[in-house]
Write a protein that holds these residues in place. Structure first.
Motif, short mmCIF file in Angstrom:
data_model
loop_
_atom_site.label_atom_id
_atom_site.label_comp_id
_atom_site.label_asym_id
_atom_site.label_seq_id
_atom_site.Cartn_x
_atom_site.Cartn_y
_atom_site.Cartn_z
N ASN A 1 0.82 -1.20 0.00
CA ASN A 1 0.00 0.00 0.00
C ASN A 1 0.86 1.26 0.00
O ASN A 1 0.62 2.20 -0.77
N GLU A 2 1.87 1.28 0.86
CA GLU A 2 2.74 2.45 0.94
C GLU A 2 3.54 2.64 -0.34
O GLU A 2 3.77 3.77 -0.79
N THR A 3 3.99 1.54 -0.91
CA THR A 3 4.74 1.63 -2.17
C THR A 3 3.89 2.24 -3.27
O THR A 3 4.35 3.11 -4.02
N ASN A 4 2.64 1.83 -3.35
CA ASN A 4 1.77 2.35 -4.41
C ASN A 4 1.35 3.78 -4.14
O ASN A 4 1.13 4.55 -5.08
N ARG A 5 1.26 4.17 -2.87
CA ARG A 5 1.02 5.58 -2.56
C ARG A 5 2.20 6.43 -3.04
O ARG A 5 2.01 7.52 -3.59
N MET A 6 3.39 5.92 -2.80
CA MET A 6 4.58 6.62 -3.25
C MET A 6 4.59 6.74 -4.77
O MET A 6 4.92 7.79 -5.33
N ILE A 7 4.21 5.66 -5.46
CA ILE A 7 4.17 5.67 -6.93
C ILE A 7 3.17 6.72 -7.42
O ILE A 7 3.45 7.47 -8.36
N ALA A 8 1.99 6.76 -6.79
CA ALA A 8 0.97 7.72 -7.20
C ALA A 8 1.48 9.15 -7.06
O ALA A 8 1.26 9.99 -7.94
N GLU A 9 2.15 9.43 -5.96
CA GLU A 9 2.69 10.77 -5.73
C GLU A 9 3.79 11.10 -6.75
O GLU A 9 3.86 12.23 -7.26
N ALA A 10 4.63 10.12 -7.05
CA ALA A 10 5.72 10.33 -8.01
C ALA A 10 5.19 10.57 -9.41
O ALA A 10 5.71 11.40 -10.16
N LEU A 11 4.15 9.83 -9.80
CA LEU A 11 3.54 10.02 -11.12
C LEU A 11 2.97 11.42 -11.25
O LEU A 11 3.10 12.08 -12.29
N LEU A 12 2.33 11.89 -10.19
CA LEU A 12 1.73 13.22 -10.21
C LEU A 12 2.82 14.30 -10.31
O LEU A 12 2.67 15.28 -11.03
#
Length: 480
Positions: A419-430
Motif C-alpha cells: 500500500n505504501e509503495t503504491n502511494r509513493m508511486i501515485a505521488e511520483a507520477l503526479l
C-alpha cells in the motif's frame, strides 16, 4: 451635441465586432495548436502540478497586475497552469476528452445565452432536448412516449429522478419520514447526497453488499427488503449502477428490474458513465435489463465527449407522475399542472439552465451514433488491452477484470508495504506529470486507478505508464 468619445469607451470596445473577430481567431489558433501538440508523437506533459498556494499566489499577482492584457494572452496563461485532458497521457478521472467542435458550440452557447426556463427563452434548446431524449429513450428500449430533459450533472440527475420516484410512489407527505431506498454499497456518493437532501434518514439508505466483481448482490435484495418493511420503512426505489465509479462494475439490471416489478417499486439506473455503452453492439450487453427501469441518467460529459455539465434524465413512458417539484410561478406560465415539455423549469430544480444540449445535438447531427460506438469500443477495448498488459507483468496485479475503460491495478514486490509503495508511486507520477492517474481504495487496499478517456491514447502510452511505474518503484527500492 456630439457625445464625448470617452463616454462608455470600455463598454463599447467590449462589444466591438472587429475586436471580437481578432481575438476569436487567436483563441481558435491557440486551441488548434494545443490540439496539434498533444497529438504529436512521443510523451507530452499532461500536468505540471503546482501546489494550491503556488497557484493562488500566481493568480493573485496576475489579477492585481496593471499591465494591459487580452483574452488570448490570458488563455495561454490559463492553459499553462491547467491539466491537459487532450494529452494521450491523461488517464485520470471520468472527464470527457471533448470533441474539438464543442469549443465552437461552447462559444455559441455563451453568446446566445438562451436558457430552457420557459419556451420563449430557449425555443430551439427545449425542442432539441425533446428530440435527443426521444432518440436515446428508443436506444434504451423504453416505451414509446418516454420523456425527459437535461440537467446540470449526474448529482442533479439522481436527485431529480429520486424526487420523481417519490412523487410517483403515491406515498403521502405525512409518511415521507418512513421512505427508504435500496442501493449498492458501491453506488456513487451523489445517491446518498440526494437522499439526504430529500430528508431521507441515513439508516433508510439501505446499502446492499457487493460480490467479488463489485456488483450488487441481487440474492440479498429480498431479505434486505423484508427487513426494511418489518422495521416500518417504505422502500420506494431501488437503484442499479451502470457502472460504479470506483472500479467500473455493472449491476445486474435484469434481476434488479424483476425485483422492482415484484414489489411495485421505482427502478432507477445510474448510468452516468456506462450508459453510453448502449451505442456499442459489442458492449451493450452490459446494460441488459435497462429497458425495465423507470428512469435512467446518462452523462453527455463523460463517454459522450461534451463539456460539463450535461446529463440526460430519461423516464420510461407512463411510469412517471409529472410536476415533481410543483413550481408555482404565474410570471413564467399560467398552466401550473400540465407537463409542457417546452417549459423545462417545471421539471428540474434549475431555472436558468444553459443550452448544453447544443453540444450533443450537434455531435449527433454531424457524426451520428457511429461516433459514440467508435468511442465506446475504442476506450473499452483499450481497457481490456491494458488489463492484458498488466497480467503479463510479474510485478503488477489487477484488482478485478475490467468490463469498461476503468482499470484498477497496483505494483507488487517483495520490498516493503504494498500500500505504501503504491502511494509513493501515485505521488511520483503526479509530480512527474507525463501521465495523470488517480487512485482508489478497494476493500481497504490502495490501488492505482486509470480511466481511459482519450481515444487517441495507444499501446505506446499504456506501456510507457507501466515503464514509468517500474522506474519509480526501482528508484525508491534502490535509491543509490
Amino acid at each position: 451635441m456630439r457625445t464625448s468619445t470617452n463616454k462608455n469607451e470600455i463598454l463599447l470596445n467590449a462589444y466591438s465586432t472587429d475586436n471580437f473577430k481578432k481575438e476569436a481567431q487567436k483563441i481558435i489558433d491557440i486551441i488548434a495548436n494545443e490540439l496539434e501538440n498533444v497529438q504529436a508523437n512521443g510523451p507530452q506533459k499532461t500536468i505540471d502540478r503546482k501546489s494550491p498556494e503556488e497557484q493562488l499566489a500566481y493568480w493573485s499577482e496576475e489579477f492585481a497586475s496593471t499591465d494591459s492584457s487580452s483574452l488570448s494572452q490570458l488563455s495561454k496563461k490559463i492553459m499553462e497552469h491547467s491539466i491537459h485532458f487532450h494529452s494521450k497521457g491523461y488517464m485520470g478521472h471520468q472527464v470527457a476528452v471533448t470533441l474539438p467542435i464543442t469549443s465552437l458550440t461552447s462559444a455559441l452557447i455563451g453568446y446566445m445565452n438562451n436558457c430552457t426556463t420557459v419556451y420563449e427563452l430557449g425555443m430551439a434548446g427545449n425542442a432539441m432536448e425533446k428530440v435527443v431524449i426521444s432518440h436515446m429513450a428508443e436506444k434504451y428500449g423504453y416505451d414509446k412516449g418516454a420523456t425527459g430533459f437535461v440537467t446540470s450533472g449526474g448529482s442533479m440527475g439522481n436527485l431529480t429522478a429520486l424526487v420523481t420516484a417519490r412523487t410517483s410512489s403515491g406515498v403521502e407527505e405525512k409518511d415521507y419520514h418512513k421512505l427508504a431506498i435500496i442501493v449498492s454499497e458501491e453506488a456513487h456518493y451523489s445517491v446518498d447526497r440526494a437522499a439526504k437532501i430529500m430528508g431521507i434518514a441515513s439508516e433508510n439508505i439501505i446499502k446492499i453488499p457487493t460480490d467479488n466483481s463489485f456488483a450488487i448482490r441481487t440474492d440479498l435484495l429480498e431479505s434486505y427488503y423484508e427487513k426494511a418493511t418489518s422495521d416500518g420503512k417504505i422502500v420506494f426505489c431501488v437503484i442499479g449502477c451502470a457502472c460504479t465509479t470506483s472500479v467500473g462494475a455493472h449491476d445486474n439490471l435484469e434481476q434488479i428490474g424483476a425485483f422492482a416489478e415484484k414489489h411495485n417499486i421505482w427502478f432507477h439506473v445510474d448510468g452516468v458513465h456506462g450508459g453510453a455503452a448502449i451505442f456499442s453492439e459489442k458492449y451493450k450487453y452490459l446494460l441488459k435489463g435497462v429497458e425495465r427501469s423507470d428512469s435512467l441518467i446518462v452523462d453527455f460529459h463523460k463517454m459522450m465527449m461534451t463539456p460539463p455539465l450535461s446529463t440526460a434524465v430519461i423516464y420510461n413512458a407512463g411510469h412517471r407522475k409529472i410536476n415533481e417539484f410543483s413550481p408555482k410561478a404565474a410570471y413564467l406560465w399560467q398552466d401550473q399542472l400540465s407537463e409542457e415539455w417546452w417549459n423545462s423549469a417545471k421539471h428540474t430544480l434549475e431555472c436558468t439552465k444553459p443550452l448544453t444540449i447544443i453540444h450533443t445535438y450537434a455531435i449527433m447531427r454531424l457524426y451520428g451514433d457511429e461516433i459514440y460506438r467508435q468511442n465506446v469500443d475504442t476506450l473499452y477495448d483499450l481497457g481490456k488491452e491494458f488489463a492484458e498488459l498488466i497480467r503479463k507483468q510479474p510485478d503488477m496485479e489487477l484488482a478485478i477484470e475490467p468490463c469498461s475503460n476503468i482499470v484498477c491495478f497496483r505494483y507488487v514486490s517483495d520490498n516493503g508495504n504494498i500500500n505504501e509503495t503504491n502511494r509513493m508511486i501515485a505521488e511520483a507520477l503526479l509530480k512527474d506529470g507525463t501521465y495523470y492517474t488517480v487512485n482508489t481504495a478497494i476493500r481497504g487496499e490502495f490501488y492505482l486507478r486509470v480511466t481511459l478517456m482519450n481515444p487517441l491514447t495507444s499501446t505506446e502510452e499504456l506501456t510507457g505508464l507501466l515503464q514509468k511505474i517500474r522506474e519509480v518503484a526501482n528508484k525508491h527500492n534502490d535509491p543509490e
